[in-house]
Motif scaffolding. Sequence first.
Motif, mmCIF file in Angstrom:
data_model
loop_
_atom_site.group_PDB
_atom_site.id
_atom_site.type_symbol
_atom_site.label_atom_id
_atom_site.label_comp_id
_atom_site.label_asym_id
_atom_site.label_seq_id
_atom_site.Cartn_x
_atom_site.Cartn_y
_atom_site.Cartn_z
ATOM 1 N N GLU A 148 0.842 -1.196 0.000
ATOM 2 C CA GLU A 148 0.000 0.000 0.000
ATOM 3 C C GLU A 148 0.874 1.241 0.000
ATOM 4 N N CYS A 149 0.265 2.344 -0.431
ATOM 5 C CA CYS A 149 0.925 3.643 -0.311
ATOM 6 C C CYS A 149 -0.147 4.697 -0.060
ATOM 7 N N PRO A 150 0.201 5.809 0.563
ATOM 8 C CA PRO A 150 -0.792 6.868 0.813
ATOM 9 C C PRO A 150 -1.249 7.513 -0.492
ATOM 10 N N GLY A 151 -2.498 7.964 -0.503
ATOM 11 C CA GLY A 151 -3.022 8.694 -1.648
ATOM 12 C C GLY A 151 -3.317 7.803 -2.832
ATOM 13 N N GLU A 152 -3.570 8.431 -3.971
ATOM 14 C CA GLU A 152 -3.885 7.710 -5.202
ATOM 15 C C GLU A 152 -2.645 7.687 -6.080
ATOM 16 N N ASN A 153 -2.091 6.514 -6.295
ATOM 17 C CA ASN A 153 -0.816 6.384 -6.997
ATOM 18 C C ASN A 153 -1.053 6.180 -8.492
ATOM 19 N N ARG A 188 -5.870 5.806 0.053
ATOM 20 C CA ARG A 188 -4.748 4.878 -0.079
ATOM 21 C C ARG A 188 -4.882 4.104 -1.379
ATOM 22 N N THR A 189 -3.736 3.608 -1.841
ATOM 23 C CA THR A 189 -3.693 2.743 -3.020
ATOM 24 C C THR A 189 -3.068 1.421 -2.620
ATOM 25 N N ARG A 190 -3.666 0.345 -3.085
ATOM 26 C CA ARG A 190 -3.179 -0.994 -2.741
ATOM 27 C C ARG A 190 -2.952 -1.797 -4.024
ATOM 28 N N ILE A 191 -1.839 -2.510 -4.067
ATOM 29 C CA ILE A 191 -1.589 -3.513 -5.103
ATOM 30 C C ILE A 191 -1.601 -4.872 -4.412
ATOM 31 N N ARG A 233 -11.049 4.294 0.032
ATOM 32 C CA ARG A 233 -11.615 5.605 0.392
ATOM 33 C C ARG A 233 -11.731 5.751 1.904
ATOM 34 N N ASP A 234 -11.694 7.019 2.336
ATOM 35 C CA ASP A 234 -11.907 7.307 3.746
ATOM 36 C C ASP A 234 -13.368 7.699 3.968
ATOM 37 N N LEU A 235 -13.700 8.186 5.176
ATOM 38 C CA LEU A 235 -15.085 8.520 5.502
ATOM 39 C C LEU A 235 -15.611 9.697 4.687
ATOM 40 N N ARG A 236 -14.727 10.485 4.117
ATOM 41 C CA ARG A 236 -15.151 11.617 3.291
ATOM 42 C C ARG A 236 -15.309 11.219 1.825
#
Length: 294
Positions: A123-128, A249-252, A241-244
């Motif tokens: 995983e990494c923060p945000g949209e990769n 996060r992005t996951r492979i 996605r978060d609550l908003r």
Amino acid sequence: MPGPGPRRILAGGAAGLVVWGVAALLSPEDGPGRHLAAAVLCALGAVAVAHLRAPPEQPAPKTDARAVPPDRGGRSGGEAVGAEAAEGTGPPVEGPPLLREFARLETERVARQVAELASPAVECPGENHDWLLSLTRAAEQSVRATSTSVDLGFWNSEPAGRYLDAQHEAITDRGVPVRRLFLVEHAAQLDDALLRLCEEQELLRIDVRVVVLPELPPHLARGTTFDGVVFDEEVSYETVRDLREVNARTRIDARPDHVRSRTRRFEELWEAGMGLRELEGRVDDEENGTWMTG
């Protein structure tokens, strides 16, 4: 190791000693003076012959100070520099301190991500978007993409243009089939904007279908939905996605069971989706208020 000049002198001296010894044995009555003269003449002749027969010396080739020779492990210059950069042992970056610090941090980040990709899930923060583009360019068999209503605004962004270009290249250059499934939360979202989006992607030879989630039959409505792409039935790229409702996060994920589950879910929803021609009629009905559920 002595150069060619000293070697010739040594060879001449050796020849002179041999002649001196032979002359002393065969003609002792001539005396040491004549023996020495014969040896000197022979030595000079040997040196002269060696000099005349030797090829002309070539100047040492100039080396480019910028060239990077192979390292002790046999890696090429580029590979060695890349490995040294990842290990933090490469040549220092020239420039102001801020640029050097930036280079160091980027090197650490890339090296860390490469190490993490050795595991089945990362995983990494945000949209990769870089991961998304690289996976699209690496795909060889199939691309199954799912986009929820949260992502509809993404298609007007600059990364979306590069992503669609990469998918079009996969289709035209490598023959990779690309399918995209749009999931919408309400029938009211079946409007001209969504229709134009689907038409634009159809022009790029991307197969598109749309699913209205509340209209799914019960056995499909109970399943999960996700924003992401399954590549070659081997790797799943997903945004979390978060609550908003922001992609946080992005996951492979390359775990076989997980990828099979995502692939199966995509196929179920694909079969329930409406194609472009059906979508056109449905949009007209929604705008005219003539659509009626059964």
